[in-house]
Motif scaffolding. Structure first.
Motif, short mmCIF file in Angstrom:
data_model
loop_
_atom_site.label_atom_id
_atom_site.label_comp_id
_atom_site.label_asym_id
_atom_site.label_seq_id
_atom_site.Cartn_x
_atom_site.Cartn_y
_atom_site.Cartn_z
N ALA A 175 0.82 -1.21 0.00
CA ALA A 175 0.00 0.00 0.00
C ALA A 175 0.86 1.27 0.00
O ALA A 175 0.54 2.25 -0.67
N LYS A 176 1.96 1.23 0.75
CA LYS A 176 2.82 2.41 0.80
C LYS A 176 3.56 2.63 -0.53
O LYS A 176 3.73 3.76 -0.98
N LEU A 177 3.97 1.54 -1.18
CA LEU A 177 4.56 1.67 -2.51
C LEU A 177 3.55 2.26 -3.50
O LEU A 177 3.88 3.14 -4.30
N ASN A 178 2.31 1.79 -3.42
CA ASN A 178 1.26 2.34 -4.28
C ASN A 178 1.09 3.84 -4.05
O ASN A 178 1.01 4.63 -4.99
N GLU A 179 1.04 4.22 -2.77
CA GLU A 179 0.79 5.62 -2.42
C GLU A 179 1.95 6.52 -2.85
O GLU A 179 1.73 7.58 -3.46
N LEU A 180 3.16 6.11 -2.54
CA LEU A 180 4.31 6.97 -2.78
C LEU A 180 4.71 7.07 -4.24
O LEU A 180 5.25 8.08 -4.69
N TYR A 181 4.40 6.00 -5.02
CA TYR A 181 4.91 5.97 -6.39
C TYR A 181 3.80 5.87 -7.44
O TYR A 181 4.07 5.57 -8.59
N GLY A 182 2.57 6.16 -7.02
CA GLY A 182 1.47 6.22 -7.96
C GLY A 182 1.16 4.90 -8.64
O GLY A 182 0.78 4.88 -9.82
N LEU A 183 1.29 3.80 -7.90
CA LEU A 183 1.05 2.48 -8.47
C LEU A 183 -0.36 1.99 -8.15
O LEU A 183 -1.06 2.55 -7.31
N GLN A 184 -0.74 0.92 -8.81
CA GLN A 184 -2.04 0.30 -8.55
C GLN A 184 -1.89 -1.22 -8.37
O GLN A 184 -2.70 -2.00 -8.86
N MET A 185 -0.86 -1.63 -7.65
CA MET A 185 -0.72 -3.05 -7.37
C MET A 185 -1.89 -3.51 -6.51
O MET A 185 -2.29 -2.82 -5.56
N GLU A 186 -2.45 -4.65 -6.84
CA GLU A 186 -3.61 -5.18 -6.11
C GLU A 186 -3.14 -6.07 -4.97
O GLU A 186 -2.41 -7.04 -5.18
N VAL A 187 -3.56 -5.74 -3.75
CA VAL A 187 -3.23 -6.58 -2.60
C VAL A 187 -4.26 -7.71 -2.51
O VAL A 187 -5.47 -7.47 -2.48
N VAL A 188 -3.77 -8.95 -2.51
CA VAL A 188 -4.64 -10.13 -2.42
C VAL A 188 -4.41 -10.77 -1.06
O VAL A 188 -3.30 -11.23 -0.76
N HIS A 189 -5.45 -10.81 -0.24
CA HIS A 189 -5.33 -11.32 1.12
C HIS A 189 -5.70 -12.81 1.20
O HIS A 189 -6.66 -13.26 0.57
N TYR A 190 -4.94 -13.55 2.00
CA TYR A 190 -5.18 -14.99 2.21
C TYR A 190 -5.36 -15.26 3.69
O TYR A 190 -5.08 -14.42 4.54
N ARG A 191 -5.80 -16.48 3.99
CA ARG A 191 -5.92 -16.91 5.39
C ARG A 191 -4.63 -17.63 5.81
O ARG A 191 -4.62 -18.81 6.12
N GLY A 192 -3.53 -16.92 5.79
CA GLY A 192 -2.26 -17.51 6.15
C GLY A 192 -1.32 -17.60 4.97
O GLY A 192 -1.70 -17.40 3.82
N GLU A 193 -0.06 -17.91 5.27
CA GLU A 193 0.97 -17.96 4.23
C GLU A 193 0.84 -19.15 3.30
O GLU A 193 1.16 -19.05 2.11
N GLY A 194 0.43 -20.31 3.84
CA GLY A 194 0.39 -21.52 3.03
C GLY A 194 -0.33 -21.34 1.70
O GLY A 194 0.25 -21.55 0.62
N PRO A 195 -1.61 -20.95 1.73
CA PRO A 195 -2.34 -20.77 0.48
C PRO A 195 -1.80 -19.64 -0.38
O PRO A 195 -1.89 -19.68 -1.61
N MET A 196 -1.19 -18.62 0.23
CA MET A 196 -0.62 -17.52 -0.53
C MET A 196 0.54 -18.01 -1.40
O MET A 196 0.61 -17.72 -2.60
N TRP A 197 1.44 -18.79 -0.81
CA TRP A 197 2.58 -19.28 -1.58
C TRP A 197 2.18 -20.33 -2.61
O TRP A 197 2.84 -20.49 -3.63
N GLN A 198 1.09 -21.04 -2.36
CA GLN A 198 0.57 -21.96 -3.39
C GLN A 198 0.19 -21.18 -4.64
O GLN A 198 0.51 -21.58 -5.77
N ASP A 199 -0.51 -20.07 -4.46
CA ASP A 199 -0.89 -19.25 -5.61
C ASP A 199 0.32 -18.58 -6.25
O ASP A 199 0.37 -18.40 -7.47
N MET A 200 1.30 -18.24 -5.44
CA MET A 200 2.53 -17.68 -6.00
C MET A 200 3.21 -18.72 -6.89
O MET A 200 3.70 -18.41 -7.98
N GLY A 201 3.20 -19.96 -6.45
CA GLY A 201 3.81 -21.03 -7.23
C GLY A 201 3.12 -21.26 -8.56
O GLY A 201 3.76 -21.60 -9.56
N SER A 202 1.81 -21.05 -8.58
CA SER A 202 1.05 -21.26 -9.81
C SER A 202 1.17 -20.09 -10.78
O SER A 202 0.77 -20.19 -11.94
N GLY A 203 1.71 -18.96 -10.30
CA GLY A 203 1.86 -17.79 -11.15
C GLY A 203 0.69 -16.84 -11.12
O GLY A 203 0.69 -15.84 -11.85
N SER A 204 -0.31 -17.09 -10.26
CA SER A 204 -1.45 -16.18 -10.20
C SER A 204 -1.13 -14.92 -9.39
O SER A 204 -1.87 -13.95 -9.43
#
Length: 331
Positions: A175-204
């Motif tokens: 969020a701070k990178l978005n604010e300071l540098y005019g970006l629109q990166m989408e923050v995707v929230h998960y219920r813990g790290e496990g499922p987050m890294w699974q999606d990272m592995g798939s490239g999503s």
């Protein structure tokens, strides 16, 4: 003179002792005998991440020392609020604990309109383990190797940035990178790290941030690349990875710290809190604890309950302003 037999004196003393015990409040008698049954540690995030891993390894050590089973019960949801509320309502008898990230107890009070618990009044700190330095990683398909290059890439491409919970360190950094540098990166929230890294592995996901142990398999097989450390210092596991401050990004949001906290319901007997705190600190030096520290790239020993209580106040002073800047309100 009347003689009193020794056996009568012993029996009388035993009866008086028994009467004294029976006259003690039930809570005091239970405290003296603790633990006499299974202890439950609720982890308010999904299995597979640092919070869950520490709870299981340290809990196993404490179980052996106490001679009672310790069960880890994962209760994810609502940024950790569901599990925390369960512990807040539990009996303060030393048989239910919460193992959580500091964000549940600090950031969530700003993020959520209703928590279902009071972080300050419903819990007593037991011990805290540093969450270590959490790197920013990008998927191998993203051709960047620094924060400056990520900023440039995000100006021209869609970037989804993984976070293990709203208000997490990952959320704040993105969020701070978005604010300071005019970006629109989408923050995707998960219920813990496990499922987050699974999606990272798939490239999503194109970028994410988290613990060394959880991201390590993707790092080893070349699926991800580390580009920065939003922390106060470098980590020996990736000694060549510069901090964001070293890369020229000096806002407080880019130099973060936090811990994984063990809490008990308010009113838990002080002796129980001290005993569990001592075991949590000892666990870091056990064989399993040393392996866990090496696996996760941790290096700071756990805090005692007194040290944790003091650090809790420092963490609130540092983090709450950053979270308020997010301007996020969740139900």
């Amino acid at each position: 003179m009347r003689r009193i037999r020794r056996r009568s004196l012993v029996q009388g003393a035993s009866l008086l002792a028994g009467a004294g015990l029976l006259s003690m409040p039930a809570a005091v008698r239970a405290q003296a005998a603790w633990p006499t049954r299974t202890i439950t540690i609720i982890v308010n995030f999904a299995p597979g991440g640092l919070t869950d891993g520490i709870a299981r390894v340290f809990g196993e050590y404490a179980s052996k020392k106490l001679g009672q089973q310790i069960v880890i019960d994962n209760k994810p949801g609502a940024g950790g609020n569901i599990g925390a509320a369960l512990v807040a309502r539990a009996a303060p008898d030393g048989y239910t604990f919460l193992h959580t990230v500091s964000g549940t107890m600090v950031q969530n009070r700003v993020l959520y309109s209703t928590l279902g618990f009071d972080p300050d009044k419903d819990f007593v700190p037991v011990s805290a383990t540093s969450s270590g330095e959490l790197p920013v990683a990008v998927h191998k398909s993203v051709p960047v190797s620094s924060i400056a290059e990520l900023i440039d890439y995000a100006r021209r491409n869609k970037v989804s940035f993984g976070s293990w919970a709203p208000g997490s360190a990952a959320h704040i950094v993105c969020a701070k990178l978005n604010e300071l540098y005019g970006l629109q990166m989408e923050v995707v929230h998960y219920r813990g790290e496990g499922p987050m890294w699974q999606d990272m592995g798939s490239g999503s996901l194109q970028a994410a941030m988290g613990s060394y142990q959880a991201l390590r398999p993707l790092l080893v097989n070349g699926t991800i690349r580390l580009i920065a450390l939003p922390a106060r210092r470098r980590n020996a596991k990736f000694a060549d990875l510069p901090t964001m401050t070293e890369q020229g990004y000096t806002h407080a949001a880019f130099s973060q710290f936090g811990w994984l906290g063990l809490f008990a319901p308010a009113g838990t007997p002080p002796d129980v809190v001290r005993r569990m705190s001592a075991l949590w600190v000892e666990a870091a030096d056990s064989e399993g604890g040393r392996k866990m520290y090496d696996t996760f790239g941790l290096h700071e020993k756990p805090l005692t309950h007194e040290e944790m209580a003091a650090d809790y106040e420092r963490l609130k002073a540092r983090m709450l302003p950053l979270v308020r800047e997010l301007g996020v309100k969740l139900e």
